[in-house]
Design a protein around this motif. Structure first.
Motif, PDB file in Angstrom:
ATOM      1  N   ASN A 521      -5.208  37.576 -30.221  1.00 25.13           N
ATOM      2  CA  ASN A 521      -4.900  36.162 -30.382  1.00 25.13           C
ATOM      3  C   ASN A 521      -3.589  35.923 -31.127  1.00 25.13           C
ATOM      4  O   ASN A 521      -3.117  34.806 -31.208  1.00 25.13           O
ATOM      5  CB  ASN A 521      -6.044  35.461 -31.134  1.00 25.13           C
ATOM      6  CG  ASN A 521      -7.289  35.344 -30.280  1.00 25.13           C
ATOM      7  OD1 ASN A 521      -7.193  35.361 -29.058  1.00 25.13           O
ATOM      8  ND2 ASN A 521      -8.444  35.244 -30.915  1.00 25.13           N
ATOM      9  N   HIS A 522      -3.024  36.992 -31.685  1.00 20.96           N
ATOM     10  CA  HIS A 522      -1.801  36.833 -32.466  1.00 20.96           C
ATOM     11  C   HIS A 522      -0.719  37.787 -31.987  1.00 20.96           C
ATOM     12  O   HIS A 522      -0.076  38.485 -32.753  1.00 20.96           O
ATOM     13  CB  HIS A 522      -2.094  37.025 -33.956  1.00 20.96           C
ATOM     14  CG  HIS A 522      -2.990  35.965 -34.513  1.00 20.96           C
ATOM     15  ND1 HIS A 522      -2.569  34.672 -34.721  1.00 20.96           N
ATOM     16  CD2 HIS A 522      -4.302  35.994 -34.852  1.00 20.96           C
ATOM     17  CE1 HIS A 522      -3.577  33.954 -35.185  1.00 20.96           C
ATOM     18  NE2 HIS A 522      -4.634  34.722 -35.272  1.00 20.96           N
ATOM     19  N   SER A 523      -0.519  37.840 -30.684  1.00 21.95           N
ATOM     20  CA  SER A 523       0.637  38.492 -30.061  1.00 21.95           C
ATOM     21  C   SER A 523       0.722  39.986 -30.357  1.00 21.95           C
ATOM     22  O   SER A 523       1.800  40.504 -30.613  1.00 21.95           O
ATOM     23  CB  SER A 523       1.929  37.793 -30.511  1.00 21.95           C
ATOM     24  OG  SER A 523       1.886  36.421 -30.231  1.00 21.95           O
ATOM     25  N   CYS A 524      -0.389  40.678 -30.378  1.00 18.63           N
ATOM     26  CA  CYS A 524      -0.377  42.133 -30.541  1.00 18.63           C
ATOM     27  C   CYS A 524      -1.089  42.760 -29.346  1.00 18.63           C
ATOM     28  O   CYS A 524      -2.225  43.250 -29.465  1.00 18.63           O
ATOM     29  CB  CYS A 524      -1.078  42.553 -31.833  1.00 18.63           C
ATOM     30  SG  CYS A 524      -0.265  41.971 -33.325  1.00 18.63           S
ATOM     31  N   PRO A 525      -0.465  42.735 -28.166  1.00 16.50           N
ATOM     32  CA  PRO A 525      -1.152  43.202 -26.961  1.00 16.50           C
ATOM     33  C   PRO A 525      -1.557  44.669 -27.011  1.00 16.50           C
ATOM     34  O   PRO A 525      -2.543  45.054 -26.388  1.00 16.50           O
ATOM     35  CB  PRO A 525      -0.116  42.949 -25.854  1.00 16.50           C
ATOM     36  CG  PRO A 525       1.197  42.888 -26.562  1.00 16.50           C
ATOM     37  CD  PRO A 525       0.911  42.289 -27.886  1.00 16.50           C
ATOM     38  N   ASP A 526      -0.802  45.501 -27.740  1.00 17.35           N
ATOM     39  CA  ASP A 526      -1.147  46.923 -27.851  1.00 17.35           C
ATOM     40  C   ASP A 526      -1.724  47.279 -29.215  1.00 17.35           C
ATOM     41  O   ASP A 526      -1.843  48.459 -29.552  1.00 17.35           O
ATOM     42  CB  ASP A 526       0.101  47.789 -27.602  1.00 17.35           C
ATOM     43  CG  ASP A 526       0.549  47.724 -26.152  1.00 17.35           C
ATOM     44  OD1 ASP A 526      -0.332  47.634 -25.275  1.00 17.35           O
ATOM     45  OD2 ASP A 526       1.752  47.746 -25.908  1.00 17.35           O
ATOM     46  N   GLY A 527      -2.067  46.273 -30.013  1.00 21.32           N
ATOM     47  CA  GLY A 527      -2.525  46.546 -31.362  1.00 21.32           C
ATOM     48  C   GLY A 527      -1.352  46.655 -32.321  1.00 21.32           C
ATOM     49  O   GLY A 527      -0.195  46.463 -31.956  1.00 21.32           O
ATOM     50  N   ARG A 528      -1.642  46.984 -33.572  1.00 18.25           N
ATOM     51  CA  ARG A 528      -0.610  47.005 -34.618  1.00 18.25           C
ATOM     52  C   ARG A 528      -0.241  48.438 -34.999  1.00 18.25           C
ATOM     53  O   ARG A 528      -1.097  49.330 -35.051  1.00 18.25           O
ATOM     54  CB  ARG A 528      -1.084  46.242 -35.845  1.00 18.25           C
ATOM     55  CG  ARG A 528      -1.380  44.778 -35.546  1.00 18.25           C
ATOM     56  CD  ARG A 528      -1.539  43.966 -36.821  1.00 18.25           C
ATOM     57  NE  ARG A 528      -2.710  44.358 -37.598  1.00 18.25           N
ATOM     58  CZ  ARG A 528      -3.008  43.858 -38.797  1.00 18.25           C
ATOM     59  NH1 ARG A 528      -2.220  42.939 -39.341  1.00 18.25           N
ATOM     60  NH2 ARG A 528      -4.086  44.248 -39.438  1.00 18.25           N
ATOM     61  N   ALA A 529       1.036  48.614 -35.286  1.00 23.77           N
ATOM     62  CA  ALA A 529       1.512  49.916 -35.760  1.00 23.77           C
ATOM     63  C   ALA A 529       1.151  50.089 -37.232  1.00 23.77           C
ATOM     64  O   ALA A 529       0.903  49.114 -37.953  1.00 23.77           O
ATOM     65  CB  ALA A 529       3.015  50.027 -35.560  1.00 23.77           C
ATOM     66  N   ARG A 530       1.164  51.333 -37.689  1.00 22.46           N
ATOM     67  CA  ARG A 530       0.819  51.659 -39.086  1.00 22.46           C
ATOM     68  C   ARG A 530       2.117  51.866 -39.869  1.00 22.46           C
ATOM     69  O   ARG A 530       2.978  52.651 -39.488  1.00 22.46           O
ATOM     70  CB  ARG A 530      -0.043  52.903 -39.159  1.00 22.46           C
ATOM     71  CG  ARG A 530      -1.267  52.907 -38.240  1.00 22.46           C
ATOM     72  CD  ARG A 530      -2.180  51.691 -38.422  1.00 22.46           C
ATOM     73  NE  ARG A 530      -3.489  51.915 -37.839  1.00 22.46           N
ATOM     74  CZ  ARG A 530      -3.882  51.490 -36.659  1.00 22.46           C
ATOM     75  NH1 ARG A 530      -3.066  50.784 -35.909  1.00 22.46           N
ATOM     76  NH2 ARG A 530      -5.107  51.746 -36.214  1.00 22.46           N
ATOM     77  N   PHE A 531       2.223  51.151 -40.995  1.00 26.00           N
ATOM     78  CA  PHE A 531       3.475  51.088 -41.743  1.00 26.00           C
ATOM     79  C   PHE A 531       3.175  51.265 -43.226  1.00 26.00           C
ATOM     80  O   PHE A 531       2.442  50.470 -43.821  1.00 26.00           O
ATOM     81  CB  PHE A 531       4.129  49.729 -41.479  1.00 26.00           C
ATOM     82  CG  PHE A 531       5.551  49.588 -41.947  1.00 26.00           C
ATOM     83  CD1 PHE A 531       6.381  50.676 -42.106  1.00 26.00           C
ATOM     84  CD2 PHE A 531       6.073  48.320 -42.205  1.00 26.00           C
ATOM     85  CE1 PHE A 531       7.696  50.517 -42.517  1.00 26.00           C
ATOM     86  CE2 PHE A 531       7.376  48.151 -42.603  1.00 26.00           C
ATOM     87  CZ  PHE A 531       8.195  49.249 -42.764  1.00 26.00           C
ATOM     88  N   LEU A 532       3.721  52.306 -43.817  1.00 22.40           N
ATOM     89  CA  LEU A 532       3.635  52.514 -45.257  1.00 22.40           C
ATOM     90  C   LEU A 532       4.871  51.838 -45.856  1.00 22.40           C
ATOM     91  O   LEU A 532       5.905  52.462 -46.058  1.00 22.40           O
ATOM     92  CB  LEU A 532       3.615  54.012 -45.567  1.00 22.40           C
ATOM     93  CG  LEU A 532       3.242  54.464 -46.979  1.00 22.40           C
ATOM     94  CD1 LEU A 532       1.880  53.924 -47.396  1.00 22.40           C
ATOM     95  CD2 LEU A 532       3.269  55.975 -47.071  1.00 22.40           C
ATOM     96  N   SER A 533       4.758  50.525 -46.097  1.00 19.23           N
ATOM     97  CA  SER A 533       5.937  49.718 -46.373  1.00 19.23           C
ATOM     98  C   SER A 533       6.483  49.860 -47.791  1.00 19.23           C
ATOM     99  O   SER A 533       7.554  49.321 -48.083  1.00 19.23           O
ATOM    100  CB  SER A 533       5.664  48.238 -46.053  1.00 19.23           C
ATOM    101  OG  SER A 533       4.430  47.813 -46.588  1.00 19.23           O
ATOM    102  N   GLU A 534       5.786  50.557 -48.673  1.00 21.70           N
ATOM    103  CA  GLU A 534       6.342  51.015 -49.952  1.00 21.70           C
ATOM    104  C   GLU A 534       5.542  52.235 -50.415  1.00 21.70           C
ATOM    105  O   GLU A 534       4.322  52.262 -50.308  1.00 21.70           O
ATOM    106  CB  GLU A 534       6.297  49.936 -51.034  1.00 21.70           C
ATOM    107  CG  GLU A 534       7.282  48.802 -50.857  1.00 21.70           C
ATOM    108  CD  GLU A 534       7.269  47.823 -52.025  1.00 21.70           C
ATOM    109  OE1 GLU A 534       6.938  48.253 -53.167  1.00 21.70           O
ATOM    110  OE2 GLU A 534       7.575  46.643 -51.804  1.00 21.70           O
ATOM    111  N   TYR A 535       6.259  53.222 -50.948  1.00 18.29           N
ATOM    112  CA  TYR A 535       5.630  54.397 -51.554  1.00 18.29           C
ATOM    113  C   TYR A 535       6.688  55.069 -52.426  1.00 18.29           C
ATOM    114  O   TYR A 535       7.852  54.664 -52.460  1.00 18.29           O
ATOM    115  CB  TYR A 535       5.120  55.382 -50.490  1.00 18.29           C
ATOM    116  CG  TYR A 535       6.215  56.204 -49.837  1.00 18.29           C
ATOM    117  CD1 TYR A 535       6.404  57.540 -50.181  1.00 18.29           C
ATOM    118  CD2 TYR A 535       7.081  55.647 -48.896  1.00 18.29           C
ATOM    119  CE1 TYR A 535       7.425  58.288 -49.599  1.00 18.29           C
ATOM    120  CE2 TYR A 535       8.083  56.384 -48.306  1.00 18.29           C
ATOM    121  CZ  TYR A 535       8.252  57.707 -48.666  1.00 18.29           C
ATOM    122  OH  TYR A 535       9.260  58.441 -48.095  1.00 18.29           O
ATOM    123  N   GLY A 536       6.295  56.116 -53.128  1.00 23.87           N
ATOM    124  CA  GLY A 536       7.269  56.884 -53.915  1.00 23.87           C
ATOM    125  C   GLY A 536       7.413  56.327 -55.304  1.00 23.87           C
ATOM    126  O   GLY A 536       6.489  56.380 -56.116  1.00 23.87           O
TER     127      GLY A 536
END
Length: 620
Positions: A521-536
């Protein structure tokens, strides 16, 4: 989870600390009389240009009346809080900062039928532009450019330009990024006033106001759109596109009936001339647009950002030009010890990008700051993918909610919905509406730059609200980019990424916790990618290269060899193996130290690169 490291990273204000003066080699060699003489807007370049950067008169007062005398001189475009400005004084809430200078008489003598435009790259936060004691323009917002046509305010002889600025920083709910009047930990010294270039342009009565390109990678076509301001042009705009010395096309643009000042054209690029943009080969096409007497030069690139599953059952991954591309990212705060928000020079901007590329990074997350246009241009031409944060605002954040609770349980955070405006410091409807408008303006401004792949409206719940609706709004404005809706935690099940910050646990691939039906319903036809958007966030203080003896970071190392060994293990043994498990990208904290936060890959003064070797490679 490492409890001791988490406790040591509790954020506290340290207003009594005195920051030691630091400088980069760029400020040590810059022209102090004429800083930032490069053309400020690479996406739309004219030959007619006069820089107003340099010394202006300034005063800080407690009232709105234009002062009759001044406190001294300030070096524009550096804010009064920073050392490069020559002022080093904080603008307080309720105070007014005034600028004054004379305009160049020769440049104000216009050819017949021409107009004079006054451009500001950015002024933080509210600005009144006054010419010859008459108000020309009022602008609100500290991060985006604005322009005033001052032709009708010009006088023969001397022309007095004044700018009145007010900036309450974190005393209101205005957008402010990492600025704080109580700096400490991950929040830094506040800055105010003019912090990007100011310049004049002579333009004909009918001139090109906006220009942008929409590439269709799969169709090998480009839609060019030009907005013409002023009087109606005597002839339609005409564009020429070249690749190197080879002219690819020349064609006239057509007027759009729905918007009479807007002209468009769609053109194809042959297979022979089709050259995709990548970080390894950042190819740019050159373009020249003319409209009567007005001529501008510009550029564009052919590239496509997407989330795709390469086989049924696979975790969707980030793709560049339909090819999986692991985003080896670093957090870029855009702070400088002698300039705060303003880099000392164009060379300084280039240096940061080139160093990060040499260390093996192909992406920078511009963290809750909109940078000057030349930074995006350098990312375009040097091949650096950009994840662009929107600038956060809202009231005073509840740190137990937005910082300490996620450290204990990110799962619990994902159960919290962001419609409770009080919970996320967003009770003020006026500032919610202003944030939405700033999101729209930011997307409209930045859609030109091909290196920008991702927009991130919210970070760690700071002023977050209605993320699903805001995500849909940004996607409608710019469907060519991906969206990391809620970086860190408080995921609302929207956007293109499952986005997690992880400083205290063993690194792992983020887990999708929302239903497939909701995602579709929110424009993710293939699902969502996995993102570690901060680390370290590994901290190592280098003596003689820090602003303050106090240390902030997520894990501390006493010596450079210890730091380098820990960094190498983190990348080689913990991060890169996750590529095989479906991780699309990760953002290391951070490019450089900032004040007491000493977890940079470079020192704050950029004189020491803490990891002088490329990021280890590991097969996918």
């Amino acid at each position: 989870m490492n409890i001791s490291d988490a406790i040591r990273s509790i954020i506290k204000p340290h207003t009594d600390d005195v920051l030691a003066p630091l400088s980069t080699v760029f400020s040590e060699t810059m022209d102090r009389e004429k800083p930032w003489q490069e053309y400020p807007r690479p996406q739309l370049v004219r030959d007619s240009y006069f820089s107003l950067n340099g010394l202006w008169d300034y005063a800080i007062t407690g009232n709105r009346m234009l002062p009759t005398s001044f406190d001294g001189q300030i070096l524009v475009p550096f804010s009064p809080e920073c050392s490069l400005s020559g002022v080093r004084r904080n603008l307080q809430p309720g105070e007014y900062l005034y600028y004054h200078r004379l305009l160049p008489e020769d440049f104000c003598h216009l050819p017949s039928g021409y107009r004079l435009l006054l451009h500001f790259g950015a002024v933080d936060y509210e600005a009144d532009i006054v010419l010859n004691h008459k108000q020309v323009l009022h602008h609100t917002g500290g991060y985006l450019p604005f322009t005033a046509d001052i032709t009708d305010f010009l006088l023969d002889g001397e022309n007095h330009l004044s700018v009145r600025v007010r900036d309450d920083t974190n005393r209101t709910q205005q957008s402010r990024g990492k600025q704080s009047l109580e700096r400490g930990g991950i929040f830094y010294t506040a800055q105010s006033g003019i912090w990007q270039s100011v310049w004049l342009e002579q333009v004909p009565g009918s001139y090109i106001q906006e220009l942008y390109f929409l590439p269709s990678y799969d169709n090998k076509t480009v839609t060019v759109t030009a907005v013409i301001a002023g009087s109606a042009p005597s002839q339609a705009p005409f564009i020429r596109v070249t690749a190197g010395n080879r002219e690819l096309l020349s064609t006239e643009l057509s007027r759009q009936k729905a918007a009479l000042s807007t002209y468009t054209a769609v053109f194809s690029i042959s297979e022979e001339d089709f050259h995709p943009w990548t970080p390894e080969d950042p190819f740019l096409y050159d373009a020249r647009l003319s409209c009567g007497r007005d001529q501008v030069s510009s550029y564009f690139a052919m590239r496509l950002y997407s989330i795709e599953s390469k086989a049924p059952g696979d975790i969707p991954v980030f793709c560049l030009n339909h090819t999986p591309c692991f985003l080896m990212g670093a957090l870029d705060q855009g702070y400088w010890p002698e300039g705060l928000y303003t880099a000392p020079s164009d060379e300084a901007l280039i240096y940061d990008i080139k160093v990060m590329k040499s260390l093996g990074y192909n992406m920078l997350r511009k963290h809750i700051k909109v940078e000057m246009a030349r930074w995006y241009y350098h990312c375009d031409r040097l091949g650096m993918i950009v994840c662009q944060d929107m600038v956060n605002g809202g009231g005073s954040y509840s740190m137990p909610l937005v910082s300490y609770l996620p450290t204990v349980s990110q799962t619990l955070c994902n159960q919290i919905r962001d419609h409770n405006y009080s919970l996320f410091s967003r009770k003020d409807e006026t500032h919610r509406n202003r944030f939405e408008q700033e999101c729209r303006d930011t997307a409209s401004y930045l859609k030109f730059f091909p290196s920008i792949a991702i927009y991130c409206p919210f970070n760690e719940g700071w002023g977050q609200f209605d993320a699903i609706r805001i995500t849909d709004m940004i996607r409608q404005l710019d469907p060519t980019r991906l969206i990391d809706s809620a970086s860190g935690w408080f995921d609302q099940g929207c956007g293109d990424f499952v986005s997690v910050h992880n400083y205290f646990r063993k690194l792992s691939v983020p887990v999708e916790r929302f239903s497939w039906k909701r995602l579709k319903n929110h424009s993710c036809p293939d699902g969502r990618a996995r993102f570690l958007s901060e680390y370290g966030g590994l901290a190592c203080q280098i003596k003689g290269h820090t602003s303050v003896d106090r240390i902030f970071g997520y894990k501390h190392y006493d010596t450079l060899p210890q730091f380098q060994e820990a960094y190498s293990r983190l990348i080689q043994d913990s991060l890169l193996p996750l590529k095989k498990k479906g991780l699309s990208g990760a953002v290391y904290t951070q490019v450089s130290d900032v004040e007491e936060e000493v977890n940079g890959l470079m020192t704050y003064d950029r004189k020491v690169i803490k990891v002088p070797f490329p990021v280890p490679k590991r097969s996918a």
